[in-house]
Design a protein around this motif. Sequence first.
Motif, mmCIF file in Angstrom:
data_model
loop_
_atom_site.group_PDB
_atom_site.id
_atom_site.type_symbol
_atom_site.label_atom_id
_atom_site.label_comp_id
_atom_site.label_asym_id
_atom_site.label_seq_id
_atom_site.Cartn_x
_atom_site.Cartn_y
_atom_site.Cartn_z
ATOM 1 N N SER A 180 0.848 -1.183 0.000
ATOM 2 C CA SER A 180 0.000 0.000 0.000
ATOM 3 C C SER A 180 0.885 1.234 0.000
ATOM 4 N N ASP A 181 0.308 2.333 -0.468
ATOM 5 C CA ASP A 181 1.068 3.585 -0.466
ATOM 6 C C ASP A 181 1.500 3.957 0.938
ATOM 7 N N ASP A 182 0.644 3.672 1.926
ATOM 8 C CA ASP A 182 0.977 4.028 3.303
ATOM 9 C C ASP A 182 2.231 3.302 3.768
ATOM 10 N N ILE A 183 2.336 2.006 3.449
ATOM 11 C CA ILE A 183 3.504 1.234 3.868
ATOM 12 C C ILE A 183 4.758 1.734 3.164
ATOM 13 N N LEU A 184 4.667 1.918 1.859
ATOM 14 C CA LEU A 184 5.835 2.333 1.094
ATOM 15 C C LEU A 184 6.262 3.758 1.449
ATOM 16 N N LYS A 185 5.315 4.597 1.863
ATOM 17 C CA LYS A 185 5.663 5.962 2.252
ATOM 18 C C LYS A 185 6.430 6.013 3.568
ATOM 19 N N LEU A 186 6.424 4.898 4.300
ATOM 20 C CA LEU A 186 7.199 4.862 5.528
ATOM 21 C C LEU A 186 8.695 4.885 5.255
ATOM 22 N N ARG A 187 9.067 4.588 4.036
ATOM 23 C CA ARG A 187 10.479 4.663 3.656
ATOM 24 C C ARG A 187 10.815 6.111 3.320
ATOM 25 N N LEU A 188 11.709 6.686 4.080
ATOM 26 C CA LEU A 188 12.098 8.072 3.877
ATOM 27 C C LEU A 188 13.280 8.151 2.909
ATOM 28 N N PRO A 189 13.528 9.302 2.303
ATOM 29 C CA PRO A 189 14.652 9.439 1.357
ATOM 30 C C PRO A 189 15.970 8.985 1.974
ATOM 31 N N GLY A 190 16.708 8.191 1.217
ATOM 32 C CA GLY A 190 18.002 7.702 1.669
ATOM 33 C C GLY A 190 17.953 6.399 2.431
ATOM 34 N N GLN A 191 16.743 5.931 2.785
ATOM 35 C CA GLN A 191 16.629 4.675 3.511
ATOM 36 C C GLN A 191 16.557 3.488 2.553
ATOM 37 N N TRP A 192 17.121 2.350 2.998
ATOM 38 C CA TRP A 192 17.007 1.121 2.232
ATOM 39 C C TRP A 192 15.581 0.566 2.332
ATOM 40 N N LEU A 193 15.218 -0.240 1.324
ATOM 41 C CA LEU A 193 13.972 -1.000 1.353
ATOM 42 C C LEU A 193 14.316 -2.461 1.164
ATOM 43 N N SER A 194 13.880 -3.296 2.113
ATOM 44 C CA SER A 194 14.117 -4.734 1.999
ATOM 45 C C SER A 194 12.787 -5.470 2.118
ATOM 46 N N ALA A 195 12.803 -6.760 1.780
ATOM 47 C CA ALA A 195 11.570 -7.543 1.806
ATOM 48 C C ALA A 195 11.864 -8.993 2.132
ATOM 49 N N ALA A 196 10.886 -9.643 2.740
ATOM 50 C CA ALA A 196 10.959 -11.078 3.018
ATOM 51 C C ALA A 196 10.345 -11.835 1.848
ATOM 52 N N CYS A 197 11.088 -12.794 1.297
ATOM 53 C CA CYS A 197 10.632 -13.563 0.136
ATOM 54 C C CYS A 197 10.797 -15.062 0.390
ATOM 55 N N HIS A 198 9.950 -15.848 -0.298
ATOM 56 C CA HIS A 198 10.000 -17.298 -0.140
ATOM 57 C C HIS A 198 10.042 -18.038 -1.467
ATOM 58 N N ASN A 199 9.866 -17.338 -2.572
ATOM 59 C CA ASN A 199 9.820 -18.002 -3.877
ATOM 60 C C ASN A 199 10.130 -16.993 -4.976
ATOM 61 N N ALA A 200 10.133 -17.486 -6.224
ATOM 62 C CA ALA A 200 10.485 -16.641 -7.360
ATOM 63 C C ALA A 200 9.484 -15.509 -7.559
ATOM 64 N N GLN A 201 8.198 -15.815 -7.358
ATOM 65 C CA GLN A 201 7.173 -14.793 -7.562
ATOM 66 C C GLN A 201 7.353 -13.616 -6.596
ATOM 67 N N GLU A 202 7.672 -13.927 -5.352
ATOM 68 C CA GLU A 202 7.870 -12.848 -4.378
ATOM 69 C C GLU A 202 9.135 -12.055 -4.682
ATOM 70 N N LEU A 203 10.161 -12.712 -5.185
ATOM 71 C CA LEU A 203 11.369 -11.982 -5.577
ATOM 72 C C LEU A 203 11.089 -11.045 -6.746
ATOM 73 N N VAL A 204 10.262 -11.489 -7.689
ATOM 74 C CA VAL A 204 9.880 -10.631 -8.809
ATOM 75 C C VAL A 204 9.108 -9.417 -8.307
ATOM 76 N N GLN A 205 8.186 -9.643 -7.371
ATOM 77 C CA GLN A 205 7.433 -8.527 -6.808
ATOM 78 C C GLN A 205 8.353 -7.566 -6.064
ATOM 79 N N ALA A 206 9.329 -8.123 -5.349
ATOM 80 C CA ALA A 206 10.295 -7.276 -4.654
ATOM 81 C C ALA A 206 11.068 -6.410 -5.648
ATOM 82 N N ALA A 207 11.466 -7.012 -6.760
ATOM 83 C CA ALA A 207 12.177 -6.247 -7.791
ATOM 84 C C ALA A 207 11.295 -5.152 -8.370
ATOM 85 N N THR A 208 10.015 -5.454 -8.568
ATOM 86 C CA THR A 208 9.076 -4.469 -9.107
ATOM 87 C C THR A 208 8.957 -3.263 -8.183
ATOM 88 N N LEU A 209 8.989 -3.514 -6.881
ATOM 89 C CA LEU A 209 8.891 -2.422 -5.903
ATOM 90 C C LEU A 209 10.211 -1.681 -5.722
#
Length: 315
Positions: free
Chosen positions: A216-245
């Motif tokens: 959601s925009d609310d979750i992604l807006k929690l990342r402030l300029p200069g901060q890293w964004l990471s994600a928990a993944c379990h399969n190829a589909q989730e890694l693709v979604q992580a790359a998209t974000l």
Amino acid sequence: MNEPLYVVAAVIRGDDGRILLAQRPSNKHQGGKWEFPGGKLEVGETPLQALGRELHEELGITPLQAQPLIKVRYTYPERSVLLDVWEVTAFEGIPHGCEGQPVAWFTAAQLPTLEFPAANAPIVTAALLPAQYLITPEPEDFSAFLLRLETCLQAGVRLVQFRAKSLDSSAYLALAQDVIALTHAYQGKVIVNAPPLAIAAADGVHLTSRQLQQPSDDILKLRLPGQWLSAACHNAQELVQAATLGVDFALLAPVLPTATHPNAPTLGWDAFQELADAVNFPVYALGGLNVADLAIARRHGGQGIAAIRGLWGVV
């Protein structure tokens, strides 16, 4: 489609932790930009042989200790490249520009301020990230929690994910400030685990696999300029979604059985490597791991290992 140009490159670390870079000649592709030294893989060479040859020809040094760091695939308008990047932590010789190219040592903090070829962006992230990624357990006694965290930092942990699902917003924020201050005192970084509010002092924001699937925009807006964004993944589909974000790095789990879920299906190292090699960002191995697994994680394309029990209770 033509095969990508296979290029080996090195993140060369000095005894003081600084990283050696070379500047591309102005008359070459991506001229004038800084790069991690290396060059094309020749017919009949292994990547490690090519790395040794290139570093000798370009810098006059011979690598003595090197391990895989990351593979990056990138398509420029002119060509496609596969960058096979190694981390060199010991070498023989005095580095200098054998081909007349400028070379210089830079601190990790300086890397984001430099201009690199676009394909090098994930390499910069990998060069900044440590091999051990501590995920904190749920805090109960706050004082004991901070004392244990300091023990981990004293043992060398430099990347911490502050995970505290049991705390409300006020308690999370209060303890997060202590975690960040303590970790920063050891020159470490803190990733906050999808908190309900932005924390300016944090170094990044982590998305759970559920949030990754329904960002959601609310979750992604929690990342402030200069901060890293990471994600928990379990399969190829989730890694693709992580790359998209546009994540900077990810955790991929479970690699091995864990104490809490001993019978759950696991990836194993071969599947982990296949998935990690398919994305252009650093990937930490997670699940049933500890510091003894660092070498195998690196051999299989991982940035390193992430763990709760394996780092919190061991280091």
